[in-house]
Design an enzyme around this catalytic site. Structure first.
Site, mmCIF file in Angstrom:
data_model
loop_
_atom_site.group_PDB
_atom_site.id
_atom_site.type_symbol
_atom_site.label_atom_id
_atom_site.label_comp_id
_atom_site.label_asym_id
_atom_site.label_seq_id
_atom_site.Cartn_x
_atom_site.Cartn_y
_atom_site.Cartn_z
ATOM 1 N N ASP A 21 0.450 -1.463 0.430
ATOM 2 C CA ASP A 21 0.076 0.069 -0.296
ATOM 3 C C ASP A 21 0.567 1.876 -0.070
ATOM 4 O OD1 ASP A 21 -2.416 1.593 0.133
ATOM 5 O OD2 ASP A 21 -2.019 1.038 2.200
ATOM 6 N N ASN A 69 -10.660 -2.190 -5.135
ATOM 7 C CA ASN A 69 -10.234 -1.520 -6.229
ATOM 8 C C ASN A 69 -10.878 -1.320 -7.154
ATOM 9 O OD1 ASN A 69 -6.970 -2.766 -5.030
ATOM 10 N ND2 ASN A 69 -8.444 -0.746 -4.689
#
Ligand code: IPE
Ligand code: IPE
Ligand code: MG
Length: 247
Positions: A21, A69
């Site tokens: 991330d 996502n």
């Protein structure tokens, strides 16, 4: 002493999972569009994979794209899918050289056709490799995985192939994407966020969680080794008391 030198080889985790991330924030810090962060994130993938392979970790699972996502701006989703294809094509020789066996978990049907084709080809061509298993979590979420397992079990019960009395933890595990893969002993998340974001909720039940502020494109082999050292300094009790696990 480097972190690598501090690692006790006899107590390595077999499986390390990483939530990669911070690409977007890294790009922003560099005054660039988000996709620039994803492109540089590929270097960090190489670092983590090399480190894991060199030290002897057998399974490395990377959260590359979540079910959620898909809801990002179309432009970013397309860029990520293209990057995936490009990276696999570019890195395949290196994967062979490093004896890496590539697999993927997730709802792969949702990937664009070209992406799936490239991925399947790479999976097939590396299937004989033995040094390390690289598992890409793509279009993956744990709630999707667990509901799919429940659905598959229900179908078998309906067909009379499975007795409801046999639906236990082992049975459920057999219907997850990770059958035959040991649970990760260690989870790493970069970028300072402290959450699981729908990643391996079942498999992480007893994993050690390690969070680093480092943004994913800045993640290096030493960061990976640092996480292993931290892991080795933890006491894993699995519900028991300290005296029971230290003898
Ligand atoms: C991780 O970086 C990569 C993917 C989720 C595909 P992000 O894109 O989430 O980066 P941040 O969290 O916005 O910085
Ligand atoms: C988790 O990161 C998914 C991946 C790393 C692929 P996100 O950036 O999507 O997670 P949230 O939205 O911060 O929870
Ligand atoms: Mg993020």
């Amino acid at each position: 002493m480097s972190f690598k030198d501090q690692i006790v080889k006899e107590r390595l985790p077999r499986h390390v999972a990483i939530i990669m991330d911070g690409n977007g924030r890294w790009a922003k810090n560099h005054g660039e569009p988000r996709v620039f962060g994803h492109m540089n994130g590929v270097n960090a993938v190489r670092e983590a994979l090399t480190a894991a392979g060199e030290i002897g970790v057998k399974y490395l699972t990377l959260y590359a794209f979540s079910t959620e996502n898909w809801d990002r701006p179309l432009e970013e989703v397309s860029a990520l899918m293209n990057l995936l294809v490009e990276t696999i094509v570019k890195e395949i020789e290196d994967l062979q050289d490093k004896d890496v066996r590539l697999t993927a978990i997730g709802d792969l049907q949702l990937l664009p056709a070209e992406c799936r084709k490239t991925l399947e080809k790479a999976i097939k061509s590396t299937s004989g490799n033995k040094r390390i298993n690289l598992i890409l979590a793509l279009s993956y979420s744990a709630r999707w995985e667990i509901s799919r397992a429940a659905q598959r079990i229900a179908e078998k019960v309906k067909l009379g192939e499975l007795d409801p009395a046999d639906v236990d933890q082992h049975c459920l595990e057999q219907h997850l994407c990770t059958t035959d893969i040991p649970d990760p002993e260690l989870l790493i998340r970069s970028s300072g966020e402290k959450r699981l974001s729908n990643f391996l909720l079942w498999q992480l039940a007893y994993s050690e969680l390690y969070f680093t502020e480092t943004l994913w494109p800045d993640f290096t082999k030493e960061h990976f080794y640092e996480a292993l050292v931290a892991y080795q300094n933890r006491e894993r009790r699995f519900g028991k008391i300290s005296e029971q696990v230290t003898i």
